[in-house]
Enzyme design. Structure first.
Site, PDB file in Angstrom:
ATOM      1  N   CYS A  49      43.002  30.754 -25.658  1.00  0.00           N
ATOM      2  CA  CYS A  49      42.269  29.653 -26.315  1.00  0.00           C
ATOM      3  C   CYS A  49      41.281  30.242 -27.320  1.00  0.00           C
ATOM      4  O   CYS A  49      40.425  31.040 -26.957  1.00  0.00           O
ATOM      5  CB  CYS A  49      41.523  28.804 -25.299  1.00  0.00           C
ATOM      6  SG  CYS A  49      40.468  27.608 -26.138  1.00  0.00           S
ATOM      7  N   LYS A  57      47.326  19.394 -19.880  1.00  0.00           N
ATOM      8  CA  LYS A  57      46.267  20.003 -20.707  1.00  0.00           C
ATOM      9  C   LYS A  57      45.690  21.210 -19.970  1.00  0.00           C
ATOM     10  O   LYS A  57      45.471  21.154 -18.759  1.00  0.00           O
ATOM     11  CB  LYS A  57      45.158  18.962 -20.955  1.00  0.00           C
ATOM     12  CG  LYS A  57      43.874  19.517 -21.573  1.00  0.00           C
ATOM     13  CD  LYS A  57      44.054  19.981 -23.004  1.00  0.00           C
ATOM     14  CE  LYS A  57      42.767  20.619 -23.566  1.00  0.00           C
ATOM     15  NZ  LYS A  57      43.008  21.306 -24.855  1.00  0.00           N
TER      16      LYS A  57
HETATM   17  O1  DOR Z   1      44.479  25.501 -30.224  1.00  0.00           O
HETATM   18  C1  DOR Z   1      44.072  25.388 -29.066  1.00  0.00           C
HETATM   19  N1  DOR Z   1      43.194  24.411 -28.747  1.00  0.00           N
HETATM   20  N2  DOR Z   1      44.480  26.245 -28.118  1.00  0.00           N
HETATM   21  C2  DOR Z   1      43.990  26.238 -26.853  1.00  0.00           C
HETATM   22  O2  DOR Z   1      44.378  27.069 -26.041  1.00  0.00           O
HETATM   23  C3  DOR Z   1      42.992  25.264 -26.455  1.00  0.00           C
HETATM   24  C4  DOR Z   1      42.839  24.121 -27.396  1.00  0.00           C
HETATM   25  C5  DOR Z   1      41.419  23.589 -27.283  1.00  0.00           C
HETATM   26  O3  DOR Z   1      41.168  22.810 -26.351  1.00  0.00           O
HETATM   27  O4  DOR Z   1      40.569  23.982 -28.078  1.00  0.00           O
END
Ligand code: DOR
Length: 310
Positions: A129, A45
């Site tokens: 993100c 993660k």
């Molecule tokens: O879609 C996503 N959700 N992409 C990311 O890089 C992080 C993740 C999140 O933790 O929100």
């Protein structure tokens, strides 16, 4: 060489499949299940310096065509994943280490710690993100991305990869690739993260389906396959000295095959893994093998990037 064997950064993989960072990889038991699965590798993660709870729930919803999420980087902090990476058995399969610092300094600190652990984990730096309120996606700010890659290249001094957001304009493909090509240590480019800040509406409740950000979140699954393939192919064409990892819209061997044709060296699975289990990797490998055999391909290398144009 077996039919499905793949290679990235000179490292051998039994097959091209792994999870997309964020899916089935927050906790060690989930990572262990990926390590024990038919996936060719696995990724942790995206981590931050300190542990994070992430955004309020509900923050993920499955839809008929995929998923929407605004998780907000819930993770156990980089030390937790570094500890896992120290214990991982690299003889069974390679391990990627996803880093998503909330600042340049945080990324430098985390990547220096990975480097100084002297482990063969491969860093994927998340520049995309979409879900942390107040933190824009770095890779949509080309100057910030350039500064980040300059500083990280100088500090880390080893090959690493970047997780990119989708782009939708040829000028943006050109500009992003030109920046990536300035940095030889950027050895691979993962395309794509979720398509950020989409809105899914539940017509019965006349409501959004996730709580954070008034319902805005990143979408994955069937919605994103053509965008993912375009981004894989755009960077494959523009970055001849780098490798590409495909991510987006993979739920059967057919989509894996498409990503490989577009130029991907490895292929990540997000929404479909979230909706299934690590058992999905055995099915995807079977389906990919069947397509390759039907078409007479004896290796992934023989078809990778061989997409025809008209
Ligand atoms: O879609 C996503 N959700 N992409 C990311 O890089 C992080 C993740 C999140 O933790 O929100």
């Amino acid at each position: 060489m077996s039919l499905l064997s793949a290679s990235l950064l000179g490292i051998k993989f039994a097959n091209p499949l792994l999870n997309a960072s964020g899916v089935h990889c927050r906790y060690t038991d989930e990572l262990d299940a990926l390590a024990a699965s038919a996936a060719g590798s696995l990724i942790t993660k995206s981590c931050t310096l300190l542990e994070r709870e992430g955004n309020p729930e509900p923050r993920y919803a499955a839809t008929a065509l995929g998923s929407i999420n605004s998780m907000g980087l819930p993770n156990q902090g980089y030390a937790y994943y570094l500890d896992y990476a120290r214990r991982h058995n690299y003889a069974t399969k390679p391990l990627f280490f996803s880093v998503a610092g909330l600042s340049l300094e945080d990324n430098l600190t985390m990547m220096a710690a990975v480097r100084d652990a002297y482990i063969p984990a491969i860093v994927e730096l998340n520049l995309s993100c979409p879900n942390v309120p107040g933190k824009p996606q770095i890779a949509y700010d080309f100057e910030a991305m350039d500064r980040m890659l300059a500083a990280v290249s100088a500090e880390y001094a080893l090959p690493f990869g970047v997780k990119m957001p989708p782009y939708f304009d040829i000028a943006h493909f050109d500009a992003a690739a030109a920046i990536l090509n300035k940095y030889p240590l950027v050895a691979f480019v993962t395309c794509i993260n979720s398509i950020g800040n989409a809105l899914v509406i539940d017509i019965e409740n006349e409501s959004v389906v996730i709580k954070p950000k008034d319902g805005f979140g990143g979408i994955g699954g069937d919605y994103v396959l053509p965008t993912a393939l375009a981004n894989v192919n755009a960077f494959y064409r523009r970055c001849p000295d780098k490798q590409v990892i495909g991510c987006g819209g993979v739920r059967s061997g057919e989509q894996v095959f498409m990503h490989l044709l577009a130029g991907a060296s490895l292929v990540q699975v997000g929404t479909a893994l979230h909706e299934d289990s690590p058992r999905i990797f055995a099915r995807l490998n079977r389906e990919l093998s069947a397509i390759m055999e039907r078409k007479g391909y004896r290796s992934i290398e023989a078809l990778r990037g061989k997409l025809k144009t008209l």
